[in-house]
Design a protein around this motif. Sequence first.
Motif, PDB file in Angstrom:
ATOM      1  N   ARG A 141       0.858  -1.192   0.000  1.00  0.00           N
ATOM      2  CA  ARG A 141       0.000   0.000   0.000  1.00  0.00           C
ATOM      3  C   ARG A 141       0.886   1.231   0.000  1.00  0.00           C
ATOM      4  O   ARG A 141       1.870   1.301   0.743  1.00  0.00           O
ATOM      5  CB  ARG A 141      -0.908  -0.004   1.243  1.00  0.00           C
ATOM      6  CG  ARG A 141      -1.941   1.138   1.271  1.00  0.00           C
ATOM      7  CD  ARG A 141      -2.781   1.056   2.523  1.00  0.00           C
ATOM      8  NE  ARG A 141      -3.777   2.112   2.574  1.00  0.00           N
ATOM      9  CZ  ARG A 141      -5.052   1.985   2.222  1.00  0.00           C
ATOM     10  NH1 ARG A 141      -5.490   0.814   1.798  1.00  0.00           N
ATOM     11  NH2 ARG A 141      -5.890   2.999   2.298  1.00  0.00           N
ATOM     12  N   ASP A 142       0.524   2.234  -0.814  1.00  0.00           N
ATOM     13  CA  ASP A 142       1.357   3.433  -0.864  1.00  0.00           C
ATOM     14  C   ASP A 142       0.779   4.533   0.023  1.00  0.00           C
ATOM     15  O   ASP A 142      -0.254   4.350   0.684  1.00  0.00           O
ATOM     16  CB  ASP A 142       1.584   3.896  -2.305  1.00  0.00           C
ATOM     17  CG  ASP A 142       0.443   4.726  -2.875  1.00  0.00           C
ATOM     18  OD1 ASP A 142      -0.645   4.799  -2.255  1.00  0.00           O
ATOM     19  OD2 ASP A 142       0.628   5.309  -3.957  1.00  0.00           O
ATOM     20  N   CYS A 143       1.448   5.675   0.052  1.00  0.00           N
ATOM     21  CA  CYS A 143       1.073   6.759   0.965  1.00  0.00           C
ATOM     22  C   CYS A 143      -0.232   7.448   0.581  1.00  0.00           C
ATOM     23  O   CYS A 143      -0.747   8.256   1.360  1.00  0.00           O
ATOM     24  CB  CYS A 143       2.199   7.789   1.041  1.00  0.00           C
ATOM     25  SG  CYS A 143       3.655   7.202   1.909  1.00  0.00           S
ATOM     26  N   ASP A 144      -0.756   7.136  -0.611  1.00  0.00           N
ATOM     27  CA  ASP A 144      -2.035   7.699  -1.036  1.00  0.00           C
ATOM     28  C   ASP A 144      -3.153   6.674  -1.028  1.00  0.00           C
ATOM     29  O   ASP A 144      -4.240   6.925  -1.548  1.00  0.00           O
ATOM     30  CB  ASP A 144      -1.902   8.308  -2.440  1.00  0.00           C
ATOM     31  CG  ASP A 144      -0.962   9.504  -2.463  1.00  0.00           C
ATOM     32  OD1 ASP A 144      -1.043  10.324  -1.528  1.00  0.00           O
ATOM     33  OD2 ASP A 144      -0.140   9.606  -3.387  1.00  0.00           O
ATOM     34  N   GLY A 145      -2.906   5.504  -0.466  1.00  0.00           N
ATOM     35  CA  GLY A 145      -3.940   4.494  -0.352  1.00  0.00           C
ATOM     36  C   GLY A 145      -4.065   3.556  -1.538  1.00  0.00           C
ATOM     37  O   GLY A 145      -4.956   2.710  -1.572  1.00  0.00           O
ATOM     38  N   VAL A 146      -3.177   3.673  -2.511  1.00  0.00           N
ATOM     39  CA  VAL A 146      -3.186   2.760  -3.654  1.00  0.00           C
ATOM     40  C   VAL A 146      -2.626   1.412  -3.207  1.00  0.00           C
ATOM     41  O   VAL A 146      -1.624   1.365  -2.486  1.00  0.00           O
ATOM     42  CB  VAL A 146      -2.347   3.327  -4.826  1.00  0.00           C
ATOM     43  CG1 VAL A 146      -2.288   2.334  -5.980  1.00  0.00           C
ATOM     44  CG2 VAL A 146      -2.925   4.657  -5.280  1.00  0.00           C
ATOM     45  N   GLU A 147      -3.263   0.323  -3.619  1.00  0.00           N
ATOM     46  CA  GLU A 147      -2.824  -1.001  -3.208  1.00  0.00           C
ATOM     47  C   GLU A 147      -2.427  -1.850  -4.409  1.00  0.00           C
ATOM     48  O   GLU A 147      -2.902  -1.632  -5.526  1.00  0.00           O
ATOM     49  CB  GLU A 147      -3.923  -1.711  -2.418  1.00  0.00           C
ATOM     50  CG  GLU A 147      -4.227  -1.034  -1.093  1.00  0.00           C
ATOM     51  CD  GLU A 147      -5.202  -1.833  -0.250  1.00  0.00           C
ATOM     52  OE1 GLU A 147      -5.941  -2.659  -0.806  1.00  0.00           O
ATOM     53  OE2 GLU A 147      -5.215  -1.628   0.976  1.00  0.00           O
ATOM     54  N   ARG A 148      -1.557  -2.817  -4.171  1.00  0.00           N
ATOM     55  CA  ARG A 148      -1.152  -3.759  -5.210  1.00  0.00           C
ATOM     56  C   ARG A 148      -0.731  -5.064  -4.545  1.00  0.00           C
ATOM     57  O   ARG A 148      -0.543  -5.126  -3.321  1.00  0.00           O
ATOM     58  CB  ARG A 148       0.000  -3.182  -6.043  1.00  0.00           C
ATOM     59  CG  ARG A 148       1.295  -2.965  -5.289  1.00  0.00           C
ATOM     60  CD  ARG A 148       2.320  -2.223  -6.141  1.00  0.00           C
ATOM     61  NE  ARG A 148       3.606  -2.090  -5.446  1.00  0.00           N
ATOM     62  CZ  ARG A 148       4.614  -1.336  -5.865  1.00  0.00           C
ATOM     63  NH1 ARG A 148       4.490  -0.619  -6.991  1.00  0.00           N
ATOM     64  NH2 ARG A 148       5.748  -1.266  -5.190  1.00  0.00           N
ATOM     65  N   GLU A 149      -0.584  -6.103  -5.361  1.00  0.00           N
ATOM     66  CA  GLU A 149      -0.168  -7.396  -4.845  1.00  0.00           C
ATOM     67  C   GLU A 149       1.264  -7.336  -4.301  1.00  0.00           C
ATOM     68  O   GLU A 149       2.087  -6.568  -4.790  1.00  0.00           O
ATOM     69  CB  GLU A 149      -0.233  -8.451  -5.958  1.00  0.00           C
ATOM     70  CG  GLU A 149      -1.624  -8.698  -6.520  1.00  0.00           C
ATOM     71  CD  GLU A 149      -2.582  -9.272  -5.491  1.00  0.00           C
ATOM     72  OE1 GLU A 149      -2.120 -10.091  -4.657  1.00  0.00           O
ATOM     73  OE2 GLU A 149      -3.766  -8.909  -5.503  1.00  0.00           O
ATOM     74  N   TRP A 150       1.531  -8.166  -3.307  1.00  0.00           N
ATOM     75  CA  TRP A 150       2.893  -8.338  -2.814  1.00  0.00           C
ATOM     76  C   TRP A 150       3.731  -8.994  -3.903  1.00  0.00           C
ATOM     77  O   TRP A 150       3.284  -9.909  -4.588  1.00  0.00           O
ATOM     78  CB  TRP A 150       2.876  -9.211  -1.568  1.00  0.00           C
ATOM     79  CG  TRP A 150       4.192  -9.867  -1.230  1.00  0.00           C
ATOM     80  CD1 TRP A 150       4.529 -11.176  -1.434  1.00  0.00           C
ATOM     81  CD2 TRP A 150       5.336  -9.248  -0.618  1.00  0.00           C
ATOM     82  NE1 TRP A 150       5.801 -11.425  -0.977  1.00  0.00           N
ATOM     83  CE2 TRP A 150       6.323 -10.256  -0.473  1.00  0.00           C
ATOM     84  CE3 TRP A 150       5.621  -7.958  -0.186  1.00  0.00           C
ATOM     85  CZ2 TRP A 150       7.578 -10.010   0.090  1.00  0.00           C
ATOM     86  CZ3 TRP A 150       6.859  -7.710   0.376  1.00  0.00           C
ATOM     87  CH2 TRP A 150       7.822  -8.713   0.517  1.00  0.00           C
ATOM     88  N   ALA A 151       4.944  -8.509  -4.072  1.00  0.00           N
ATOM     89  CA  ALA A 151       5.880  -9.098  -5.032  1.00  0.00           C
ATOM     90  C   ALA A 151       7.200  -9.371  -4.337  1.00  0.00           C
ATOM     91  O   ALA A 151       7.738  -8.504  -3.641  1.00  0.00           O
ATOM     92  CB  ALA A 151       6.097  -8.179  -6.224  1.00  0.00           C
ATOM     93  N   TRP A 152       7.728 -10.560  -4.527  1.00  0.00           N
ATOM     94  CA  TRP A 152       9.020 -10.916  -3.962  1.00  0.00           C
ATOM     95  C   TRP A 152      10.137 -10.107  -4.612  1.00  0.00           C
ATOM     96  O   TRP A 152      11.103  -9.722  -3.971  1.00  0.00           O
ATOM     97  CB  TRP A 152       9.254 -12.410  -4.154  1.00  0.00           C
ATOM     98  CG  TRP A 152      10.408 -12.954  -3.391  1.00  0.00           C
ATOM     99  CD1 TRP A 152      11.647 -13.268  -3.872  1.00  0.00           C
ATOM    100  CD2 TRP A 152      10.440 -13.265  -2.001  1.00  0.00           C
ATOM    101  NE1 TRP A 152      12.446 -13.751  -2.866  1.00  0.00           N
ATOM    102  CE2 TRP A 152      11.732 -13.769  -1.699  1.00  0.00           C
ATOM    103  CE3 TRP A 152       9.506 -13.176  -0.969  1.00  0.00           C
ATOM    104  CZ2 TRP A 152      12.096 -14.171  -0.420  1.00  0.00           C
ATOM    105  CZ3 TRP A 152       9.881 -13.572   0.301  1.00  0.00           C
ATOM    106  CH2 TRP A 152      11.161 -14.059   0.565  1.00  0.00           C
ATOM    107  N   ASP A 153       9.980  -9.802  -5.914  1.00  0.00           N
ATOM    108  CA  ASP A 153      11.016  -9.076  -6.647  1.00  0.00           C
ATOM    109  C   ASP A 153      10.346  -8.204  -7.697  1.00  0.00           C
ATOM    110  O   ASP A 153       9.559  -8.700  -8.505  1.00  0.00           O
ATOM    111  CB  ASP A 153      11.974 -10.071  -7.307  1.00  0.00           C
ATOM    112  CG  ASP A 153      13.182  -9.395  -7.950  1.00  0.00           C
ATOM    113  OD1 ASP A 153      13.270  -8.142  -7.901  1.00  0.00           O
ATOM    114  OD2 ASP A 153      14.026 -10.109  -8.518  1.00  0.00           O
TER     115      ASP A 153
END
Length: 311
Positions: free
Chosen positions: A269-281
């Motif tokens: 999650r970023d500082c503006d509330g945008v979310e994305r999947e966890w990535a190992w790399d």
Amino acid sequence: MALTSRIELHGPPASDPEDYLSASLGVIFPDDVTNQHGDADHSLVYLSPHLPKPLHIALADPSQDSDRKLFSHYLWNSSLLLAELIEAGSLGLPYHVGAGRPKPADFNVAGLECLELGAGTALPSLMAAFLGAKGVVASDYPSTTVLEMLRNNIAANATVGCSPLGTLAPITVAGHAWGELDTPFATQDRGRFDRVFVCDCLWMPWQHANLHRSIAWFLKGAKHGDRPSAEAKAWIVAGFHTGRAKMRDFFAESALGTVELELESIHERDCDGVEREWAWDRGHEDVSERKRWHVVAVIRRRSAPSSGVAG
């Protein structure tokens, strides 16, 4: 609303050229995010629209290199994020989460015993005390400077007048070095906690195993003969500012399995509330860009044997 919008810096005006530059970075580079806040000369004010009063957070001036290298004399964005999640979950506030992510209600602390490891300024601990927790312990490395800062911030802010519920859970301070489990605090409080908070503590890969041990030790179900508690969980929030490679191995399935823990969920999650999947790399990540992002994970006791690595 941006994650850092709740923080205001209070203190004498900047006089050193480096101070002017630091204060102007957000104007010069509007996409750059400050991920650590405050210093010994500037206290912080935390302003939430859901708290009756602002919180006043003082920071230490570490005199020893050993204390300075802990970096607990700053307020980090990961603590801001977990504080917001606890607030949203405990008060039932709307809070954007993507599909498959933990819902805000999953961060409800009502009636729970909570422990923060590496607490620093203790913001998530204070929020839990205000928002219905049964009891809260804010712990950090057993340094006089670090623990004094913790106690001062709790003494200044832990009042019923700061709680939107008009209640305040007992909140105490404890010294704890991760992995050291033979101290009076560790012995007395083993298996006590429903929730363990961990904010920006993953930048030291050599401490991952010790942190795993402490989490497993303090979560409910840790005592010999106790049944593992499926409801006891650790909430982990950490920034990528030191690099993904330094912190990702904390979540390796084999490493967690060593102390019978497992991932329940993980995302970014970023500082503006945008979310994305966890990535190992993610390959090369620009420093300014990665400073904007955090990993948000929920860890619990392992429910079944498993093998492999979370990658």
